[in-house]
Structure formats: C-alpha cells, structure tokens
Scaffold this active site. Sequence first.
Site, PDB file in Angstrom:
ATOM      1  N   LYS A  52       0.830  -1.202   0.000  1.00 16.26           N
ATOM      2  CA  LYS A  52       0.000   0.000   0.000  1.00 16.26           C
ATOM      3  C   LYS A  52       0.868   1.257   0.000  1.00 16.26           C
ATOM      4  O   LYS A  52       0.569   2.231  -0.712  1.00 16.26           O
ATOM      5  CB  LYS A  52      -0.933  -0.001   1.220  1.00 16.26           C
ATOM      6  CG  LYS A  52      -2.031  -1.028   1.141  1.00 16.26           C
ATOM      7  CD  LYS A  52      -2.807  -1.128   2.444  1.00 16.26           C
ATOM      8  CE  LYS A  52      -3.901  -2.176   2.342  1.00 16.26           C
ATOM      9  NZ  LYS A  52      -4.612  -2.415   3.599  1.00 16.26           N
ATOM     10  N   GLN A 100      -5.067  -1.881   9.706  1.00 15.48           N
ATOM     11  CA  GLN A 100      -4.823  -3.148   9.030  1.00 15.48           C
ATOM     12  C   GLN A 100      -5.357  -4.324   9.845  1.00 15.48           C
ATOM     13  O   GLN A 100      -5.052  -4.459  11.037  1.00 15.48           O
ATOM     14  CB  GLN A 100      -3.326  -3.331   8.765  1.00 15.48           C
ATOM     15  CG  GLN A 100      -2.968  -4.597   8.009  1.00 15.48           C
ATOM     16  CD  GLN A 100      -3.572  -4.629   6.622  1.00 15.48           C
ATOM     17  OE1 GLN A 100      -3.612  -3.627   5.925  1.00 15.48           O
ATOM     18  NE2 GLN A 100      -4.047  -5.793   6.207  1.00 15.48           N
ATOM     19  N   ASP A 123     -11.392   1.899   3.633  1.00 13.65           N
ATOM     20  CA  ASP A 123     -11.561   0.452   3.502  1.00 13.65           C
ATOM     21  C   ASP A 123     -13.019   0.090   3.215  1.00 13.65           C
ATOM     22  O   ASP A 123     -13.312  -1.018   2.775  1.00 13.65           O
ATOM     23  CB  ASP A 123     -11.109  -0.261   4.782  1.00 13.65           C
ATOM     24  CG  ASP A 123      -9.754  -0.938   4.643  1.00 13.65           C
ATOM     25  OD1 ASP A 123      -9.346  -1.202   3.492  1.00 13.65           O
ATOM     26  OD2 ASP A 123      -9.112  -1.213   5.666  1.00 13.65           O
TER      27      ASP A 123
END
Length: 295
Positions: A52, A100, A123
Amino acid sequence: MQIIDGKATAAAIKAEIAEKVAKRVAEGKRVPHLAAILVGHDGGSETYVANKVKACAECGFKSSLIRMESTPEAPLDPADLMAEIERLNADPDIDGFIVQLPLPRHIDEQAVIEAIDPAKDVDGFHPVNVGKQSVGLPCFHSATPAGIVELLRRYDITTAGKRVVVVGRSNIVGKPLAAMLMQKGPQADATVTVCHSATPDLASITRQADILVAALGRPAFVTADMVADGAVVIDVGTTRVPDASRKSGFRLSGDVDYEAVAPKCSAITPVPGGVGPMTIVSLMLNTLQAAENRD
C-alpha cells in the site's frame, strides 16, 4: 480462454490516478494523504501494508505508516489504539486511513471499525458505508469487491441479466460484492446467489453461474465439476501453501483449482496477479475520492 490480468489493469489505473493527482497539484489542491495503522508484526499484514505504501508513491499520494507494538507478553492497550484512531479522525491533513486487519485477538475489531470516521473509512468497512452500499447510495465501497467489479468492467464482461454465484459470505468480500452486483445500473443488474458452508449440494448451484466468484479461503476448493463450460471465474483466494521447491518455502494458492478449471472458462483470474492488485488500487481510488470530497 482469457486470463484476466489484474496486475496490468491495476498498473493502468495507478497511472490514471497519478495524472489526476498531478492535475490537482497544478490547480493548487492538496496531495491525497493515506495513513495506515499496523498493530504488531503479522507477516501477511506487513507485506500488504508495504504494498500500500508503494502504491501511494506510484499514485503521487502522501502516506503515513503508524506502527503500534503488540506482543503476547506486552499486548497493546485497546484504548491506545482508539486514541490513535481519534487523532487521525481529527487530523485535517489525513484524507483517509485504515487499520490493518487482522488485529490481535484481545482487540475488538468491530469496535475499531466503528470508531473510524465514515468520511475517512477508505476500507469501506464502517456500518455507515456498508449501509449506503446496500441501498445504492454514494459511499466508499469495500476494496476487494470494488476491484472485482472494475476488472469485469475493463474486460467488458457484462453482469446485467447474468447469474452470479458468490461462494463466501464474509463482510469484506462476499456480502458487499453481492450488494454491489444486485443494484440497478452499469456493472450491476445481476441475479446474485450467495453460497456458504451451510449450502447443501453446492456444486449444483455453482454450475448454474455465468460468473462464479470464489471467496472462501480454502485452496483449490473449486474443482472443474463445479464450473459450467464458458463461465467467468473470479478467484479471490490467496492462501499460503507449503512448497519446498520455492525459496520462500510456500506458494500462493487461490480457491480455484486453476489448472483443471481454466480450460472450461471463457475468462479467469490467476493467483497471484488477479484480484489482489485490484484490492490495493481500489483503496487508492477511495483515497482520491476522499480527498475530492473534502475539496
């Protein structure tokens, strides 16, 4: 049989994003800024976050990685994680951020997801974004389903009027993908069936699919007898399987028995190089959208 190349498609999209960022800068607007919180040192998470950060650089974004230590001997206090989330929620320089997953077992993942400002939830996991997605309102779509839909669009694979079978009902892939494909509009209008561990005679349902999506996390689960001739197969699985012939000691396996299934398909995604790269680029698209929403 056509191989759906997610790696090449993701590279093209990142180039498109970089052009848009350059235009933003030329107009005197801010560079999009994505932050990530990484708790502990899970190997898969380390790799994913590193990818990322790399993607941010390729798109011209700013990126920040916040590491928070957590070990069995010294577990992270969940209150400290919540405090960091609140700091990012309030930081005007941060357009979007992720925590995460997975998190250590002692931390309530759902509470963490709900603590993120929905306007910065790139997300697409917050219940506000999930709810908007379910009724077809503008929102941040979950990255993997959004990547799948974009792959289908760029390969001119029509979903309207097609029978789509999704194997897997996770909150990250199965449920949001079904919600996206059953909406009215382009790259939607599909008849969607969601199968799972309690579905009887699974193969009789998967054989009806014009488009079959395997997202259950079981290597080579989908076999040739489960797939109709000419079907499009989207393999979301990425499981590490021991392989002594590899330097790493493992290889990545999808949920589809690729060698047996591919000859029956009109199109199929490989693993690796299929859906995976599209997940990261979808996160980049969401971050760009977050920045544009704040202009």
